[in-house]
Every structure is written in structure tokens, then in C-alpha cells.
Design an enzyme around this catalytic site. Structure first.
Site, PDB file in Angstrom:
ATOM      1  N   ARG A 160      70.046  15.694   7.561  1.00 16.72           N
ATOM      2  CA  ARG A 160      68.825  16.236   7.522  1.00 16.72           C
ATOM      3  C   ARG A 160      67.930  15.863   6.867  1.00 16.72           C
ATOM      4  O   ARG A 160      66.863  16.772   6.324  1.00 16.72           O
ATOM      5  CB  ARG A 160      69.323  17.909   7.599  1.00 16.72           C
ATOM      6  CG  ARG A 160      70.163  18.557   8.582  1.00 16.72           C
ATOM      7  CD  ARG A 160      69.928  20.125   8.745  1.00 16.72           C
ATOM      8  NE  ARG A 160      70.604  20.789   9.572  1.00 16.72           N
ATOM      9  CZ  ARG A 160      71.954  21.047   9.353  1.00 16.72           C
ATOM     10  NH1 ARG A 160      72.564  21.157   8.017  1.00 16.72           N
ATOM     11  NH2 ARG A 160      72.702  21.670  10.317  1.00 16.72           N
ATOM     12  N   LYS A 195      55.471   8.239  11.658  1.00 19.95           N
ATOM     13  CA  LYS A 195      56.032   8.308  12.982  1.00 19.95           C
ATOM     14  C   LYS A 195      57.420   7.372  12.699  1.00 19.95           C
ATOM     15  O   LYS A 195      57.193   6.362  12.193  1.00 19.95           O
ATOM     16  CB  LYS A 195      55.370   7.788  13.821  1.00 19.95           C
ATOM     17  CG  LYS A 195      54.183   8.633  14.584  1.00 19.95           C
ATOM     18  CD  LYS A 195      53.612   7.979  15.885  1.00 19.95           C
ATOM     19  CE  LYS A 195      52.463   8.985  16.399  1.00 19.95           C
ATOM     20  NZ  LYS A 195      51.799   8.238  17.256  1.00 19.95           N
ATOM     21  N   GLU A 210      46.210  -5.111  15.984  1.00 17.30           N
ATOM     22  CA  GLU A 210      45.978  -3.647  15.559  1.00 17.30           C
ATOM     23  C   GLU A 210      44.856  -3.405  14.707  1.00 17.30           C
ATOM     24  O   GLU A 210      44.286  -2.339  14.589  1.00 17.30           O
ATOM     25  CB  GLU A 210      47.330  -3.210  14.791  1.00 17.30           C
ATOM     26  CG  GLU A 210      48.632  -2.931  15.690  1.00 17.30           C
ATOM     27  CD  GLU A 210      48.560  -1.663  16.684  1.00 17.30           C
ATOM     28  OE1 GLU A 210      47.476  -0.957  16.632  1.00 17.30           O
ATOM     29  OE2 GLU A 210      49.224  -1.564  17.376  1.00 17.30           O
ATOM     30  N   LYS A 217      43.365   4.811   8.741  1.00 17.64           N
ATOM     31  CA  LYS A 217      44.569   5.667   9.410  1.00 17.64           C
ATOM     32  C   LYS A 217      45.025   6.717   8.761  1.00 17.64           C
ATOM     33  O   LYS A 217      45.226   7.959   9.243  1.00 17.64           O
ATOM     34  CB  LYS A 217      45.791   4.737   9.455  1.00 17.64           C
ATOM     35  CG  LYS A 217      46.895   5.352  10.610  1.00 17.64           C
ATOM     36  CD  LYS A 217      48.132   4.449  10.892  1.00 17.64           C
ATOM     37  CE  LYS A 217      48.765   5.366  11.753  1.00 17.64           C
ATOM     38  NZ  LYS A 217      50.129   4.503  12.354  1.00 17.64           N
ATOM     39  N   GLU A 263      49.742  14.673  15.914  1.00 18.66           N
ATOM     40  CA  GLU A 263      49.020  13.986  17.098  1.00 18.66           C
ATOM     41  C   GLU A 263      48.672  15.276  18.082  1.00 18.66           C
ATOM     42  O   GLU A 263      49.064  14.981  19.418  1.00 18.66           O
ATOM     43  CB  GLU A 263      49.937  12.988  17.522  1.00 18.66           C
ATOM     44  CG  GLU A 263      49.298  12.084  18.553  1.00 18.66           C
ATOM     45  CD  GLU A 263      50.038  10.652  18.955  1.00 18.66           C
ATOM     46  OE1 GLU A 263      49.428   9.867  19.146  1.00 18.66           O
ATOM     47  OE2 GLU A 263      51.284  11.057  19.374  1.00 18.66           O
ATOM     48  N   ARG A 289      44.330  12.407  16.590  1.00 19.23           N
ATOM     49  CA  ARG A 289      45.346  11.260  16.098  1.00 19.23           C
ATOM     50  C   ARG A 289      45.512  10.283  17.539  1.00 19.23           C
ATOM     51  O   ARG A 289      45.746   9.318  17.582  1.00 19.23           O
ATOM     52  CB  ARG A 289      46.721  11.560  15.614  1.00 19.23           C
ATOM     53  CG  ARG A 289      47.593  10.457  15.008  1.00 19.23           C
ATOM     54  CD  ARG A 289      48.599  10.801  14.278  1.00 19.23           C
ATOM     55  NE  ARG A 289      49.577   9.708  13.704  1.00 19.23           N
ATOM     56  CZ  ARG A 289      50.412   9.939  12.967  1.00 19.23           C
ATOM     57  NH1 ARG A 289      50.630  10.886  12.252  1.00 19.23           N
ATOM     58  NH2 ARG A 289      51.151   8.905  12.757  1.00 19.23           N
ATOM     59  N   ASN A 332      45.632   5.455  20.027  1.00 22.21           N
ATOM     60  CA  ASN A 332      46.519   4.986  21.013  1.00 22.21           C
ATOM     61  C   ASN A 332      45.715   4.239  21.823  1.00 22.21           C
ATOM     62  O   ASN A 332      45.900   3.576  22.903  1.00 22.21           O
ATOM     63  CB  ASN A 332      47.011   6.346  22.166  1.00 22.21           C
ATOM     64  CG  ASN A 332      48.290   6.885  21.291  1.00 22.21           C
ATOM     65  OD1 ASN A 332      48.841   6.321  20.484  1.00 22.21           O
ATOM     66  ND2 ASN A 332      47.987   8.171  21.587  1.00 22.21           N
ATOM     67  N   HIS A 368      47.013   1.374  23.850  1.00 20.99           N
ATOM     68  CA  HIS A 368      48.538   1.530  24.026  1.00 20.99           C
ATOM     69  C   HIS A 368      49.196   1.959  25.407  1.00 20.99           C
ATOM     70  O   HIS A 368      50.236   1.755  25.611  1.00 20.99           O
ATOM     71  CB  HIS A 368      48.881   2.308  22.837  1.00 20.99           C
ATOM     72  CG  HIS A 368      48.933   1.600  21.470  1.00 20.99           C
ATOM     73  ND1 HIS A 368      48.027   1.195  20.807  1.00 20.99           N
ATOM     74  CD2 HIS A 368      49.814   1.218  20.593  1.00 20.99           C
ATOM     75  CE1 HIS A 368      48.189   0.453  19.737  1.00 20.99           C
ATOM     76  NE2 HIS A 368      49.269   0.688  19.311  1.00 20.99           N
ATOM     77  N   HIS A 391      51.770  -0.633  26.308  1.00 20.29           N
ATOM     78  CA  HIS A 391      53.455  -0.228  26.233  1.00 20.29           C
ATOM     79  C   HIS A 391      53.943  -0.605  27.496  1.00 20.29           C
ATOM     80  O   HIS A 391      55.092  -0.994  27.752  1.00 20.29           O
ATOM     81  CB  HIS A 391      53.539   1.058  25.955  1.00 20.29           C
ATOM     82  CG  HIS A 391      53.654   1.394  24.354  1.00 20.29           C
ATOM     83  ND1 HIS A 391      53.462   2.772  24.015  1.00 20.29           N
ATOM     84  CD2 HIS A 391      53.715   0.630  23.291  1.00 20.29           C
ATOM     85  CE1 HIS A 391      53.782   2.682  22.522  1.00 20.29           C
ATOM     86  NE2 HIS A 391      53.557   1.515  22.329  1.00 20.29           N
ATOM     87  N   HIS A 439      54.369  -6.510  20.660  1.00 24.46           N
ATOM     88  CA  HIS A 439      53.857  -5.468  20.601  1.00 24.46           C
ATOM     89  C   HIS A 439      52.439  -5.802  20.554  1.00 24.46           C
ATOM     90  O   HIS A 439      51.312  -5.146  21.288  1.00 24.46           O
ATOM     91  CB  HIS A 439      54.337  -4.460  19.574  1.00 24.46           C
ATOM     92  CG  HIS A 439      53.282  -3.120  19.682  1.00 24.46           C
ATOM     93  ND1 HIS A 439      53.502  -2.066  20.489  1.00 24.46           N
ATOM     94  CD2 HIS A 439      52.658  -2.621  18.708  1.00 24.46           C
ATOM     95  CE1 HIS A 439      52.557  -1.249  20.288  1.00 24.46           C
ATOM     96  NE2 HIS A 439      51.918  -1.543  18.997  1.00 24.46           N
TER      97      HIS A 439
END
Length: 362
Positions: A123, A145, A187, A227, A237, A241, A245, A248, A252, A264
Site C-alpha cells: 500500500r 503519474k 515534449e 509542469k 487531471e 492538467r 495532453n 498525445h 498515443h 513516444h
């Protein structure tokens, strides 16, 4: 001199350190963050381990930590539940408890994987990021993330789990291949495009691959600062946020369709340009915006087109994206540099949107 950016969230605050040669201070900085931690899982990959793992391990040992090095095979395939399960087994076998810490030493794949392991094992264990690629330094190491992939797509299983610190040493970029240095720069272009005219002015100085290294500290500092600001405003998000993307959604889908042939950042580069071309043709982005983006990306050799755009599988992959809500996709476009805007679109209307605004002008 160490540059420091603070991320301050309701439940957590942590520092991002940026300095050439920072790896030599790993032991001191980690001990500062973890005064009571004894056991450390140092997770890296087969590319980075031979370069930096022993240096970091010795630093940590000298600071009083008991260090276990775990090396996964380099590449996106490491972000799998199978690899996660094997790391759980190794941690259990080595007697790890909830008082231990996990350090990610590597690029975005290692950061995502190690972060997911840290956030879920017993956990949650203490977690620190030491990103060694430009992509990870400017983007994925900041914001909390974590994720692994499923056969259906990227990052479909993950958590929001903020690190205790991020240690960025731009010197590690010297051992990065040209392709992956350039990939990370995609990026940076994304950040600059959605951040501000000042940030965009900074990247206009990048007209060659060599210039990325020359200006690395400034690019990392500007990207991380921006960021961090977005993450502090919208950690999970829920709204703002999602502007991160930009490029993206298409990227993706192209990356998945390329079956490993595209990195990527290369896919994001294609995504930004093709999406902007759609919105420019639709009259929502200003005339010349696509050319401005394309010029900056092509200058360092990034791809900006793909035959995968508009194929049937392209839309299928977008439909499976975890960010979709109720049959709608939120596309991010530019009203101007520094003015990203959300454009909600029904997934059923996406093929027509692309056909009318991108494929029609090819």
C-alpha cells in the site's frame, strides 16, 4: 549551483533538484529526504544500470542505506503487470517492509514502472525519481503519474503517487543516444507551445541537435517549472492538467499502431503537428501555427507525419484511451502560443473531423 523547484500540493510538498553533477550528491540528498529509511530498492534498466547504477548505489551505501539493485530489460515492454509481479516477488524475497524506499533510476519507462511498484507494494513505499533521459527530466518524472501498459494500450493501469523528491542531473544526457535526446525534446516543444510566448522564444534557439545539450539546463528548468505549476493547480487531471495532453491523443494512437517503430516523443511530435493542422484548417488555430510547430520539430529531425493517421485502427485506439469520457474525447488545440484550449468531440464524429480538416488538405 543547485536549481530547485518546489511542488506544493494539499497532501504533499517535494523538491525538484537540477544541477550538473548532481548524481555525486545522491546519498546526501536522499538521506535528507529519508532520515529513517534503511532499505532501498534501486530500480533501473539494462541500458542505464551499466552507466550509473554503481555510482548511485555507492552513494547510497555511504549514506547508510542497504541497497538492492533490480534491473529490468530496457524498453516499453517492461511496463507490464508481469514485470511488476516479478518485482513484488523480489522485494518480498529480500525482506522489504513498508518502511523501505524505492528509487527509479532511468527514463520514463523506469519511472512509470518503479513508481507503480512503490505506490502499490504494501500500500505504498517512499519513492524518489532520478530521471536520466530528457523525456523523463522535463516531463514524466514530475507530477506523480505512474502506470503500466495493457495489450489494449499504454498506461491503462496506474496511480497518482507523488515522489518525495526528483533529482535531475543534466550530465546524464551526454550518454543518451541522439534519437532519444531528440525524442525528449518533442515534449519540451509541447510544453513551450502550451506555456507561454517567453518559453517559445527560448526554444527558437534550438535549431540543431547539439543546441539541445547546450541549452539543456534552461529547457529542463522551464519545463519543470511549468509542469509543476499545472500539477499544483490540478493534481488528479480533473481539468487544467489535461492541456498537457496536447499532441498525445493522436500521438498515443500512432505510437501503438507503429508497434515499437516510433518512440513516444516521436509519436507526440506527429500528434502535435497533425492535430494542429486539423484545427488550423478548421479555422480554430491561427494560420501558420502548424508551420511554426513543424519548423521547430523538423529542425532536430523529429517526424511530423504518419500514414497511420486516419486508418480504422487509429480511431479504435483513440476510443480505448483512458482519458475518454462518455464517448467523448477532449482534443487540445492552440488558439495561440501559450493559449491551449479544450475541444470536446464525440468519438463518432472524430473520423469526419480528421477527414475534413487533415486528410482533405494532404
Amino acid at each position: 549551483m543547485v536549481q530547485q523547484v518546489e511542488v506544493k500540493l494539499p497532501q504533499k510538498e517535494y523538491p525538484i533538484y537540477i544541477e550538473n553533477g548532481l548524481l555525486a550528491q545522491t546519498g546526501t540528498l536522499v538521506r535528507k529526504q529519508w532520515p529513517k529509511v534503511q532499505q532501498v530498492a534501486l530500480i533501473s534498466d539494462s541500458n542505464v544500470t551499466p552507466l550509473y547504477a554503481e555510482k548511485v548505489r555507492l552513494q547510497l551505501v555511504q549514506a547508510g542505506f542497504q541497497v538492492y539493485l533490480y534491473t529490468v530489460t530496457a524498453g516499453e515492454a517492461a511496463k507490464s503487470l508481469g514485470v511488476v509481479a516479478s518485482l513484488y516477488d523480489e522485494l518480498l524475497g529480500d525482506g522489504f517492509t513498508r518502511s523501505a524506499g524505492v528509487i527509479a533510476l532511468g527514463g520514463g519507462v523506469v519511472g512509470d514502472l518503479a513508481g507503480f511498484v512503490a505506490s502499490t507494494f504494501m500500500r505504498g513505499l517512499a519513492f524518489i525519481q532520478i530521471p536520466t533521459s530528457l523525456l523523463a527530466q522535463v516531463d514524466s518524472s514530475v507530477g506523480g503519474k505512474t502506470a503500466v501498459d495493457l495489450p489494449a494500450g499504454k498506461n491503462l493501469v496506474g496511480t497518482f503517487y507523488q515522489p518525495d523528491a526528483v533529482l535531475i542531473d543534466p550530465d546524464t544526457l551526454m550518454t543518451l543516444s541522439q534519437r532519444y535526446l531528440v525524442e525528449g525534446y518533442a515534449e519540451v516543444v509541447k510544453m513551450a507551445a502550451i506555456a507561454s510566448a517567453d518559453f517559445w522564444q527560448l526554444i527558437t534557439q534550438i535549431q540543431s541537435v547539439a543546441a539541445i545539450l547546450t541549452h539543456a539546463n534552461a529547457l529542463i528548468q522551464a519545463s519543470v517549472t511549468f509542469k509543476a505549476k499545472i500539477v499544483m493547480a490540478d493534481e488528479k487531471e480533473a481539468g487544467l492538467r489535461q492541456i498537457l495532453n496536447f499532441g498525445h491523443t493522436f500521438g498515443h494512437a500512432v505510437e501503438a499502431g507503429a508497434n515499437g517503430a516510433l518512440a513516444h516523443g516521436e509519436a507526440v511530435s506527429i500528434g502535435m503537428v497533425t492535430l494542429t493542422q486539423c484545427f488550423e484548417h478548421a479555422g480554430l488555430s491561427p494560420v501558420g501555427m502548424t508551420a511554426k510547430l513543424r519548423q521547430q520539430l523538423v529542425a532536430v529531425g523529429l517526424p511530423v507525419t504518419s500514414d497511420l493517421i486516419g486508418q480504422a485502427d487509429f480511431y479504435t485506439r483513440i476510443a480505448k484511451d483512458k482519458k475518454n469520457r462518455g464517448g467523448r474525447v477532449n482534443l487540445i488545440y492552440l488558439k495561440a502560443i501559450g493559449e491551449p484550449t479544450v475541444y470536446p468531440l464525440d468519438l463518432m464524429q472524430l473520423p469526419e473531423f480528421v477527414t475534413q480538416n487533415l486528410l482533405a488538405v494532404k
